[in-house]
Design a protein around this motif. Structure first.
Motif, PDB file in Angstrom:
ATOM      1  N   LEU A 105     105.473 -51.517  35.898  1.00  0.00           N
ATOM      2  CA  LEU A 105     105.242 -53.069  35.779  1.00  0.00           C
ATOM      3  C   LEU A 105     105.371 -53.820  36.761  1.00  0.00           C
ATOM      4  CD1 LEU A 105     107.396 -52.855  32.426  1.00  0.00           C
ATOM      5  CD2 LEU A 105     104.978 -52.341  32.647  1.00  0.00           C
ATOM      6  N   ASN A 106     104.750 -53.508  37.895  1.00  0.00           N
ATOM      7  CA  ASN A 106     104.676 -54.138  39.028  1.00  0.00           C
ATOM      8  C   ASN A 106     105.880 -54.301  39.760  1.00  0.00           C
ATOM      9  OD1 ASN A 106     101.868 -54.116  39.288  1.00  0.00           O
ATOM     10  ND2 ASN A 106     101.389 -55.744  38.033  1.00  0.00           N
ATOM     11  N   ALA A 107     106.945 -53.527  39.680  1.00  0.00           N
ATOM     12  CA  ALA A 107     108.210 -53.934  40.215  1.00  0.00           C
ATOM     13  C   ALA A 107     107.980 -53.939  41.615  1.00  0.00           C
ATOM     14  CB  ALA A 107     109.292 -52.778  39.792  1.00  0.00           C
ATOM     15  N   LEU A 108     108.668 -55.311  42.216  1.00  0.00           N
ATOM     16  CA  LEU A 108     108.405 -55.415  43.705  1.00  0.00           C
ATOM     17  C   LEU A 108     109.286 -54.737  44.612  1.00  0.00           C
ATOM     18  CD1 LEU A 108     108.324 -59.235  42.656  1.00  0.00           C
ATOM     19  CD2 LEU A 108     106.245 -57.866  43.023  1.00  0.00           C
ATOM     20  N   SER A 109     108.646 -53.537  44.904  1.00  0.00           N
ATOM     21  CA  SER A 109     109.527 -52.826  45.711  1.00  0.00           C
ATOM     22  C   SER A 109     109.420 -53.205  47.213  1.00  0.00           C
ATOM     23  CB  SER A 109     108.879 -51.167  45.601  1.00  0.00           C
ATOM     24  OG  SER A 109     107.689 -51.346  46.176  1.00  0.00           O
ATOM     25  N   SER A 110     110.153 -52.920  48.238  1.00  0.00           N
ATOM     26  CA  SER A 110     109.604 -53.201  49.511  1.00  0.00           C
ATOM     27  C   SER A 110     108.349 -52.826  50.444  1.00  0.00           C
ATOM     28  CB  SER A 110     110.845 -52.831  50.544  1.00  0.00           C
ATOM     29  OG  SER A 110     112.112 -53.064  49.856  1.00  0.00           O
ATOM     30  N   ARG A 136      99.801 -56.368  31.030  1.00  0.00           N
ATOM     31  CA  ARG A 136     101.153 -56.273  30.588  1.00  0.00           C
ATOM     32  C   ARG A 136     102.340 -56.845  31.383  1.00  0.00           C
ATOM     33  NH1 ARG A 136     103.852 -50.350  29.998  1.00  0.00           N
ATOM     34  NH2 ARG A 136     105.500 -51.159  28.748  1.00  0.00           N
ATOM     35  N   ALA A 137     102.062 -56.954  32.822  1.00  0.00           N
ATOM     36  CA  ALA A 137     103.062 -57.598  33.547  1.00  0.00           C
ATOM     37  C   ALA A 137     102.496 -58.117  34.970  1.00  0.00           C
ATOM     38  CB  ALA A 137     103.985 -56.234  33.999  1.00  0.00           C
ATOM     39  N   PHE A 138     102.836 -59.499  35.225  1.00  0.00           N
ATOM     40  CA  PHE A 138     102.833 -59.893  36.528  1.00  0.00           C
ATOM     41  C   PHE A 138     103.659 -58.917  37.494  1.00  0.00           C
ATOM     42  CE2 PHE A 138     103.898 -63.064  39.589  1.00  0.00           C
ATOM     43  CZ  PHE A 138     102.925 -63.491  40.191  1.00  0.00           C
ATOM     44  N   ALA A 139     104.982 -59.069  37.129  1.00  0.00           N
ATOM     45  CA  ALA A 139     105.692 -58.272  37.921  1.00  0.00           C
ATOM     46  C   ALA A 139     107.213 -58.297  37.184  1.00  0.00           C
ATOM     47  CB  ALA A 139     105.888 -58.908  39.185  1.00  0.00           C
ATOM     48  N   ALA A 140     107.614 -57.180  36.898  1.00  0.00           N
ATOM     49  CA  ALA A 140     109.126 -56.959  36.299  1.00  0.00           C
ATOM     50  C   ALA A 140     110.228 -57.277  36.696  1.00  0.00           C
ATOM     51  CB  ALA A 140     108.976 -55.888  35.215  1.00  0.00           C
ATOM     52  N   GLY A 141     109.919 -57.726  38.040  1.00  0.00           N
ATOM     53  CA  GLY A 141     111.146 -57.915  39.021  1.00  0.00           C
ATOM     54  C   GLY A 141     111.234 -57.248  40.417  1.00  0.00           C
ATOM     55  N   ALA A 142     112.172 -57.493  40.981  1.00  0.00           N
ATOM     56  CA  ALA A 142     112.559 -56.671  42.150  1.00  0.00           C
ATOM     57  C   ALA A 142     112.670 -55.063  41.537  1.00  0.00           C
ATOM     58  CB  ALA A 142     113.787 -57.053  43.041  1.00  0.00           C
ATOM     59  N   ASP A 143     112.681 -54.193  42.507  1.00  0.00           N
ATOM     60  CA  ASP A 143     112.648 -52.680  42.096  1.00  0.00           C
ATOM     61  C   ASP A 143     113.953 -52.304  41.936  1.00  0.00           C
ATOM     62  OD1 ASP A 143     112.776 -49.889  41.999  1.00  0.00           O
ATOM     63  OD2 ASP A 143     110.705 -49.956  42.691  1.00  0.00           O
ATOM     64  N   ILE A 144     114.621 -52.108  40.849  1.00  0.00           N
ATOM     65  CA  ILE A 144     115.943 -51.867  40.525  1.00  0.00           C
ATOM     66  C   ILE A 144     116.274 -50.473  40.735  1.00  0.00           C
ATOM     67  CG2 ILE A 144     117.699 -51.908  38.501  1.00  0.00           C
ATOM     68  CD1 ILE A 144     115.810 -53.609  36.846  1.00  0.00           C
ATOM     69  N   LYS A 145     115.540 -49.578  40.941  1.00  0.00           N
ATOM     70  CA  LYS A 145     115.884 -48.230  41.357  1.00  0.00           C
ATOM     71  C   LYS A 145     116.020 -48.135  42.770  1.00  0.00           C
ATOM     72  CE  LYS A 145     113.415 -46.669  37.273  1.00  0.00           C
ATOM     73  NZ  LYS A 145     112.116 -46.229  36.762  1.00  0.00           N
ATOM     74  N   ALA A 184      98.349 -66.398  38.588  1.00  0.00           N
ATOM     75  CA  ALA A 184      97.686 -66.144  37.369  1.00  0.00           C
ATOM     76  C   ALA A 184      98.613 -65.105  36.300  1.00  0.00           C
ATOM     77  CB  ALA A 184      96.250 -65.584  37.304  1.00  0.00           C
ATOM     78  N   VAL A 185      99.415 -65.338  35.601  1.00  0.00           N
ATOM     79  CA  VAL A 185     100.543 -64.668  35.194  1.00  0.00           C
ATOM     80  C   VAL A 185      99.972 -64.486  33.494  1.00  0.00           C
ATOM     81  CG1 VAL A 185     103.024 -64.630  34.052  1.00  0.00           C
ATOM     82  CG2 VAL A 185     102.180 -65.828  36.493  1.00  0.00           C
ATOM     83  N   SER A 186      99.990 -62.948  33.381  1.00  0.00           N
ATOM     84  CA  SER A 186     100.128 -62.405  32.100  1.00  0.00           C
ATOM     85  C   SER A 186     101.286 -61.477  31.960  1.00  0.00           C
ATOM     86  CB  SER A 186      98.945 -61.652  31.891  1.00  0.00           C
ATOM     87  OG  SER A 186      97.584 -62.428  31.775  1.00  0.00           O
ATOM     88  N   GLY A 187     101.848 -61.085  30.646  1.00  0.00           N
ATOM     89  CA  GLY A 187     102.877 -60.314  30.416  1.00  0.00           C
ATOM     90  C   GLY A 187     104.272 -60.711  31.146  1.00  0.00           C
ATOM     91  N   TYR A 188     104.911 -59.683  31.343  1.00  0.00           N
ATOM     92  CA  TYR A 188     106.163 -59.939  32.065  1.00  0.00           C
ATOM     93  C   TYR A 188     106.289 -60.612  33.495  1.00  0.00           C
ATOM     94  CZ  TYR A 188     107.950 -56.905  28.425  1.00  0.00           C
ATOM     95  OH  TYR A 188     108.073 -56.524  26.914  1.00  0.00           O
ATOM     96  N   ALA A 189     106.968 -61.759  33.605  1.00  0.00           N
ATOM     97  CA  ALA A 189     107.271 -62.056  34.952  1.00  0.00           C
ATOM     98  C   ALA A 189     108.822 -62.498  34.989  1.00  0.00           C
ATOM     99  CB  ALA A 189     106.423 -63.631  35.203  1.00  0.00           C
ATOM    100  N   LEU A 190     109.424 -61.564  35.188  1.00  0.00           N
ATOM    101  CA  LEU A 190     110.972 -61.452  34.861  1.00  0.00           C
ATOM    102  C   LEU A 190     111.816 -61.258  36.421  1.00  0.00           C
ATOM    103  CD1 LEU A 190     111.272 -58.908  31.906  1.00  0.00           C
ATOM    104  CD2 LEU A 190     111.355 -61.544  32.120  1.00  0.00           C
ATOM    105  N   GLY A 191     112.808 -61.856  36.503  1.00  0.00           N
ATOM    106  CA  GLY A 191     113.600 -61.818  37.788  1.00  0.00           C
ATOM    107  C   GLY A 191     112.551 -62.225  39.024  1.00  0.00           C
ATOM    108  N   GLY A 192     112.743 -61.004  40.010  1.00  0.00           N
ATOM    109  CA  GLY A 192     111.803 -61.418  41.119  1.00  0.00           C
ATOM    110  C   GLY A 192     110.333 -61.870  40.824  1.00  0.00           C
ATOM    111  N   GLY A 193     109.712 -61.415  39.579  1.00  0.00           N
ATOM    112  CA  GLY A 193     108.411 -61.700  39.573  1.00  0.00           C
ATOM    113  C   GLY A 193     108.461 -63.120  39.026  1.00  0.00           C
TER     114      GLY A 193
END
Ligand code: CO8
Length: 261
Positions: free
Chosen positions: A27-32, A61-70, A102-111
């Motif tokens: 979901l486009n988690a924002l990894s380094s 589905r997701a702009f970005a679901a946040g920074a990469d939690i893993k 341009a945001v569709s879907g989840y824009a959570l946390g870092g997203g």
């Protein structure tokens, strides 16, 4: 154009740069590694004289679901602090050219914070924003607490950041977090963002850059300083060919041709 692993770049118009976050399985988690690529692409478009504006988007589905939690979960304080973990997120805010999210879907946390770091946010009716960090034992780290407080005030920001509840595209529009919610339909928000970017790119790049700097001053400086910044930038435009062309064209009842000088 250059091939990246976690993003796609495109040129939907000679004057518009498009960056699409492309880690669909996460979901486009924002990894380094994703962020390094994003910054490289942003800086390349920013440095390109033919580009007038940049569009940043994700998937339906997701702009970005946040920074990469893993990636973050086992990180220690000393390492995060010494390596200035995620400090390179500020590259986006230092660009000259306007960036439209341009945001569709989840824009959570870092997203959500990434979207808030851009200059203009357009949202699809499906967009879902939120700062859910509190649910995983941390807090926003990419500017969410500060930029939301500026945009929507203390009480709403506190409620969102302390409870971690998401908010809808409609709420985001009502509160002024996004400039508008576009019509339904796949790809519609990207299309409208590209149209807006093309419009901005048709103006004098110098005037656009000065206008962006002036509006940003409203968030970075006290009112008195901001007004002075604006006036100085306004005066500065009289040293440009584009101002002569713009006002001359008006007087001669023709369309201006800006040369960005
Ligand atoms: N990081 C890593 N992986 C993620 C993330 C994430 N943020 N979000 C989703 N994924 C992965 C899931 O783990 C899953 O992977 P797998 O298939 O391998 O199990 C895949 O994406 C699909 O996700 P779901 O199965 O969970 O999909 P659902 O449709 O069930 O749920 C949600 C979608 C609601 C978006 C859900 O995935 C979710 O809650 N994600 C996490 C949201 C979140 O908490 N984001 C905040 C992260 S913390 C943060 O961003 C701090 C920012 C600090 C910035 C500092 C800058 C200086």
């Amino acid at each position: 154009s250059k091939q990246y692993e976690f993003i796609l770049t495109d040129r939907p118009d000679p004057a518009v740069g498009l960056i699409t976050l492309n880690r669909p399985k996460a979901l486009n988690a924002l990894s380094s590694p994703l962020f390094l690529e994003l910054n490289e692409a942003l800086l390349a478009f920013d440095a390109d004289d033919a580009i007038g504006a940049i569009v940043l988007t994700g998937s339906e589905r997701a702009f970005a679901a946040g920074a990469d939690i893993k990636e973050m979960k086992d990180k220690q304080f000393a390492d995060a602090y010494k390596s200035r973990f995620l400090e390179n997120w500020t590259t986006l805010t230092a660009l000259r050219k306007p960036v439209i999210a341009a945001v569709s879907g989840y824009a959570l946390g870092g997203g959500c914070e990434l979207a808030l770091s851009t200059d203009i946010i357009l949202a699809s009716p499906t967009a879902t924003f939120g700062q859910p960090e509190i649910n995983i034992g941390t807090i926003p780290g990419g500017g969410g607490s500060q930029r939301l407080a500026h945009a929507i005030g203390k009480s709403r920001t506190m409620e969102l950041v302390l409870s971690g509840r998401n908010f809808s595209a409609q709420e985001a529009e009502r509160w002024g977090v996004v400039s508008r919610v576009v019509g339904e339909g796949e790809g519609q928000v990207v299309k409208e963002a590209i149209d807006l970017a093309r419009t901005i790119a048709s103006k004098s790049q110098i005037a656009v850059q000065a206008a962006k700097e002036a509006v940003n001053a409203a968030f970075e400086q006290p009112l008195y300083e901001g007004l002075r910044t604006e006036r100085r930038l306004f005066h500065m435009t009289f040293a440009t060919k584009d101002q002569k062309e713009g006002m001359g064209a008006f007087a001669e009842k023709r369309k201006p041709t800006f040369t960005h000088e």
